[in-house]
Design a protein around this motif. Sequence first.
Motif, PDB file in Angstrom:
ATOM      1  N   GLU A1172      16.387 -12.621  24.582  1.00  0.00           N
ATOM      2  CA  GLU A1172      16.499 -13.446  23.381  1.00  0.00           C
ATOM      3  C   GLU A1172      16.225 -12.629  22.130  1.00  0.00           C
ATOM      4  OE1 GLU A1172      14.387 -13.923  25.800  1.00  0.00           O
ATOM      5  OE2 GLU A1172      14.944 -15.741  26.899  1.00  0.00           O
ATOM      6  N   GLN A1173      15.270 -11.704  22.216  1.00  0.00           N
ATOM      7  CA  GLN A1173      14.944 -10.853  21.069  1.00  0.00           C
ATOM      8  C   GLN A1173      15.707  -9.536  21.111  1.00  0.00           C
ATOM      9  OE1 GLN A1173      12.542 -12.484  22.832  1.00  0.00           O
ATOM     10  NE2 GLN A1173      12.149 -14.025  21.241  1.00  0.00           N
ATOM     11  N   GLN A1175      15.235  -7.046  23.109  1.00  0.00           N
ATOM     12  CA  GLN A1175      14.195  -6.011  23.112  1.00  0.00           C
ATOM     13  C   GLN A1175      13.915  -5.545  24.542  1.00  0.00           C
ATOM     14  OE1 GLN A1175      10.781  -7.780  21.282  1.00  0.00           O
ATOM     15  NE2 GLN A1175      11.679  -7.839  19.228  1.00  0.00           N
ATOM     16  N   SER A1190      15.200  -1.535  20.870  1.00  0.00           N
ATOM     17  CA  SER A1190      16.220  -2.554  20.610  1.00  0.00           C
ATOM     18  C   SER A1190      17.353  -2.359  21.610  1.00  0.00           C
ATOM     19  CB  SER A1190      16.753  -2.432  19.180  1.00  0.00           C
ATOM     20  OG  SER A1190      17.876  -3.260  19.003  1.00  0.00           O
ATOM     21  N   ARG A1217       6.601 -16.254  25.441  1.00  0.00           N
ATOM     22  CA  ARG A1217       6.929 -15.335  24.348  1.00  0.00           C
ATOM     23  C   ARG A1217       5.787 -14.352  24.121  1.00  0.00           C
ATOM     24  NH1 ARG A1217      11.251 -17.220  21.561  1.00  0.00           N
ATOM     25  NH2 ARG A1217      10.709 -16.068  19.681  1.00  0.00           N
ATOM     26  N   ASN A1241       7.058 -11.919  18.794  1.00  0.00           N
ATOM     27  CA  ASN A1241       7.690 -11.999  17.472  1.00  0.00           C
ATOM     28  C   ASN A1241       7.026 -11.053  16.477  1.00  0.00           C
ATOM     29  OD1 ASN A1241       9.488 -13.992  18.349  1.00  0.00           O
ATOM     30  ND2 ASN A1241       8.006 -15.622  17.939  1.00  0.00           N
ATOM     31  N   ARG A1243       4.963  -8.595  17.290  1.00  0.00           N
ATOM     32  CA  ARG A1243       4.791  -7.270  17.886  1.00  0.00           C
ATOM     33  C   ARG A1243       3.401  -6.710  17.594  1.00  0.00           C
ATOM     34  NH1 ARG A1243      10.697  -4.656  16.359  1.00  0.00           N
ATOM     35  NH2 ARG A1243      11.904  -6.527  16.828  1.00  0.00           N
TER      36      ARG A1243
END
Length: 1284
Positions: A1172-1173, A1175, A1190, A1217, A1241, A1243
């Motif tokens: 979703e991110q 990452q 990324s 998350r 989110n 980090r």
Amino acid sequence: MAEAAPQPLSLPSGLLELCALLGAPQDKLRGLEQATHTRGVRSLSSLEPEVLSVFVPPFTSREDGPAAGAGCGTLGKGRLRSFRKRREKPRAEPSRDLQGHRQRPDSEDVSIPGGVDLLALPQLCFPGGVCAAWEPQEDHVHFLVLTDVCGNRTYGVVAQYHRPLHDEYCFYSGKTRWELLGPSAGPAGCFVPFAVCVVSRFPYYTALKDCLSCLLTHLKLCKDFEVDNHIKDFAARLSLIPSPPPGPLHLVFNMKPLQVVFPSRADPESPIIDLDLHLPLLCFRPDKVLQILTCLLTEQRIVFFSSDWALLTLVAECFMVYLHPLQWPHTFVPILSRHMLDFVMAPTSFLMGCHLDHFEEVSKEADGLVLIDIDRGSVTGPKTPDGSLGIPEVPLAAAQAFIQRVQSLQLHRELHLAHRSASTDLNEGRARRRAWQQTLNCRVQHVALHLLVSIFREVKNHLNYEHRVFNSEEFLKTRAPGDQPFYRQVLDTYMFHSFLKARLSRTMDAFARMDRDTRPEEDREDGVLISPRRPTVEKMALRKPPALPLAQRRMVVSMPNLHDIVPPEPPPRNLSLRVTGTSDGRGRSLALHVAPKSTYTFKIPEIHFPLVRQCVQAYYADFAGLLSKAMGLLGPDSSLLLARYFYLRGVVHLMQGQLLGALLDFQNLYKTDLGIFPADLVKGTMAALSTAERAQAERTPELKRLVTEVLDRPGDAPKADDAVKNFELPKRHMQLEDFVQRVQESGIVKDADVIGRLFAALTVGQQKQIDPETFKDFYTCWKETEAEAQEVSLPSLVMDHLDKNECVYKLSSSVKTSRGVGKIAMTQKRLFLLTEGRPGYVEISTFRNIEEVRSTTVAFLLLRIPTLKIKTVSKKEVFEANLKSECDLWHLMVKEMWAGRKLADDHKDPQFVQQALTNALLMDAVVGALQSPRAIHAASKLSHFDRMRTEMPLAVPKTTAETLKHKINPSAGETAPRAVDALLYTPGHLDPAEKAEDAHPKLWCALGEGEVIVFDASSWTVHRHCFRVGSSRVNCMVMADQSQVWLGSEDAVIYIINVHSAACNKQLTEHRAAVTGLAAAPAGGGPSEVYSCSADGTVLAWDASRLRVTRRFQLPCGGLSATSLHGGHLWCCAGSSIVEVTAQGALRQELRIDGGRGGAQASFLGLQLLPEQEQLWAACVGRSEVYIWSLGDLAQPPEIVHLPDCSEVSCMIRVKRQIWVGGRGPCQGRSWGKIYVLDVNRRTVAKELLAHADCVRTLCSAEDRYVLSGAGPEEGKVAIWKVE
């Protein structure tokens, strides 16, 4: 250079070892024949039997020569087929074999299987002698058990039948009667007995009886010269039938007209059951059955008697089955002929059987025998001075339960099947009878096993597994006085000694399984045996006598009218033999609803004659073809049945000489059921391979590991000493190491650190060694305190204030307190006052609510009386107790319990309370043992938690306290903690096949050296105790196919555990290096494909239901340490790089990280994908950072998140998350295991949790609601954390 000849392979024998024809010799029959011609002679003398013919496999003819041996010339040593006794014939004609070739008329040497004595066999086949008769006689069958000098047993079934001495074809002459005697001979009138004996390595009593019954129908109609050929064909058929492997598959063979069933044993340790186990229950009352079992358990000299020879063996064998898993280790001769009666004079233990005619003779000649009359159902034996039978009684509670369960059995088939329609097919009717008997046998076994478990269940409480010690004296002290004579005799037997060996080896046999399944609920909740043991409030309530009925209480006051008192009526006795339902008077049903396990049958193909090599090979080809066809019809969930087909096909391939095909079938047992793997047979097959076959096996991937394991493995290691020691007090001074072992053997405490503190306490102010007297005093004080606690009986009013699992561990003397006079009682939870006079309960305080504990003195006249003061949080009044000389000890004990309770609350770990309790009771025993002014100072050495609280206080951070929910200790009960190598949570109610009580979520903990323990995740109690999967570290675990847990091990094996049974009977051995990662791919309703990777870079894709490798590829980088599945692609940590590969092994992309400290190349230990991110999160070995890439551009340098106060990272998982990272870092002056919760989110580190006293080794998620962490070997605990 000539190739060395392969070693001969000893093949698995079929059902037949030997078949013999027996009867009276020819010369005796001639004399009898002449006597029958004399008018007026009506008495026939007894004849001496002898062996007439013997038939021994193999039966393929020698004349087949090289052709016969081409396919399997190295597979066994050929043996001669048979011999016939040399006979004098008026016109001798050489007999012919099955192929029509002439044979020598002289007797031939034949290789007789061990354990069969041809000299004694005639007496056993005709135990009552050979008696001719004037009238036709019914056929008779009886059964033999033959034992060789090594104690190995073989089993015989003997069928006796009669033939007329004067018949159209006389049995021995080879010519008709009219040719021999002339036309003046009279009519036939004498019938002579003959016997056919079949000897097998397996106790197939019913099956071989059926086979012989079919044979007799042919023998009665055949001519003289056809008899041997009929028996030879019969023996040849039996020799080609393999014995079925353990499990649910039974073999069926068409003997014409009967379909004969050869049942398999339930498991490799269970006996073959091919007889009616309820026979003793029809012959004896339940109390007599108990007496006989007592005679067996106490290893008496036992003789059975019956007028029916068959019942002697069948009843004796039934009692052998009742004893399972215990085994009778002494002489077992269930049939003695009239010439063998002197055997009963043997001085050692034995079980023998005689005809009832010899009862008086045996009872007069031999003293000290237990004589059991099957026909009358009586047991007689040596008498005691008061005239009673000198056999101890079975413990009362176990005996009562056994009798009630036996009475609940439906023993009469006619009553059970009265409503069923009649069967018009012979084999259908037999199948119905077999199904009924199988169910009844299962229930009888269950009743007998329940009796053994009831008798010996508490033996385990007095065992020390580490040093293999049994404390027999302490065990006897816990038995009721009336039961002690029984146990004193049993504990000295060989049988019980073997039973102890199995318990100390943690053998999971039938006894251990029933003990586990019938364990009381409170024992299940404890999970492991907690020392010290004390009766809980719940157990106290159960043992208290019931309150007197109102009428009886009135009788104490005044005598009422007698007719007003109606005694309670017992349940009405059922005078019928039909059992419709039985209860124990409390509404609990005693009827056993034990359903036998499902069984399947496989029909063996027909055997064609003549028995030349071509026919035998055709039979084996048909056999293998039918097995292959049956295997093709099985579904993926039928691995249990598939394993039996593989086993049988492997045996058939061996008989065909196809060694590689056999090895492939046996190799498949690793994936289906390793429990029936024939290790010795495979080893022999490997040794029999030619050089070319061995080279081909090494080129075959499926066989390469098998060859390596068998051929490259060093010789068998010397067998470990499995002797059982009886606990004895030491006789010499002990240093610390010896003292640790002695205390562990005594069963007082196991933890080596605690014993070290006890050693320091007992050696205060003296040389650092403990003398035998001090140890004896300490041991005596501990056991006396334990015994006193067993006798504590609390009034019902007091028990109502306590929890059901509370135990009273310490009672003071009667003292004066600020709340009355009474005794102070200590449980693991609270202190309370047992008031005197009218017994009552006064709460002092729970340990959680204590605010302060002080030891002081108060003035009384001219004295200063030591007083204990306890201040609680909820009460302003301070509790005071004038404990006098006990004050200092109670002060130490209460402070230790208070400190343990506080640590338990702070760390959410209830084991601190148990440890504090052990410390407190050790203080009590030390003070009682030393009896000196230094005793209190010595006891203070055991105040471990109180010292921690005052000298080394550890403030649990608020965030940790709020997040931590609970801690459990998988190493509880062990001598030292062990590392938690891997954790796996499995949800509950995944499969309708799972029992309701077992369908809870579970936590699987892999400990050191391949041991696994399973917790019930709904209560965090032990669901399954430790069982072993190999002997190496477990690196990873995953749930596959909803009913399997896969464990990847350092020994390159994937072990598969059944979720429902927690049994590990399957292994995947395709990897050649340590299995480091497992990933399950969900498909439809659940995972159906699993990927595994190993340290050498191999990746395998598995069909999880069929356990087959569907794809295989090799990553060039090697060093795989973890794998993750996303979007159908695999992401793998491979040393210093992370690679993405397709499901077919094509490399998509690879990323590396720059060298860090000192330029050394980093090695990845784990990764997490966040699609979703977009990452990729990863961590490296020995580093304290987390790296974030990324997914859109892996070429860009990663973002680095530094973990505060972290020395190294060891594991990481994703939960919702968040990324949870486990590692190690400094805190308050020492190194601790830490968990860092990272916000995906932001980090950043959202939480830093102080998790364990050692490094965090592993993490797992429970439904994204909880995270579980496992610690290293210094602590060895599992913590449960709440996820926000």
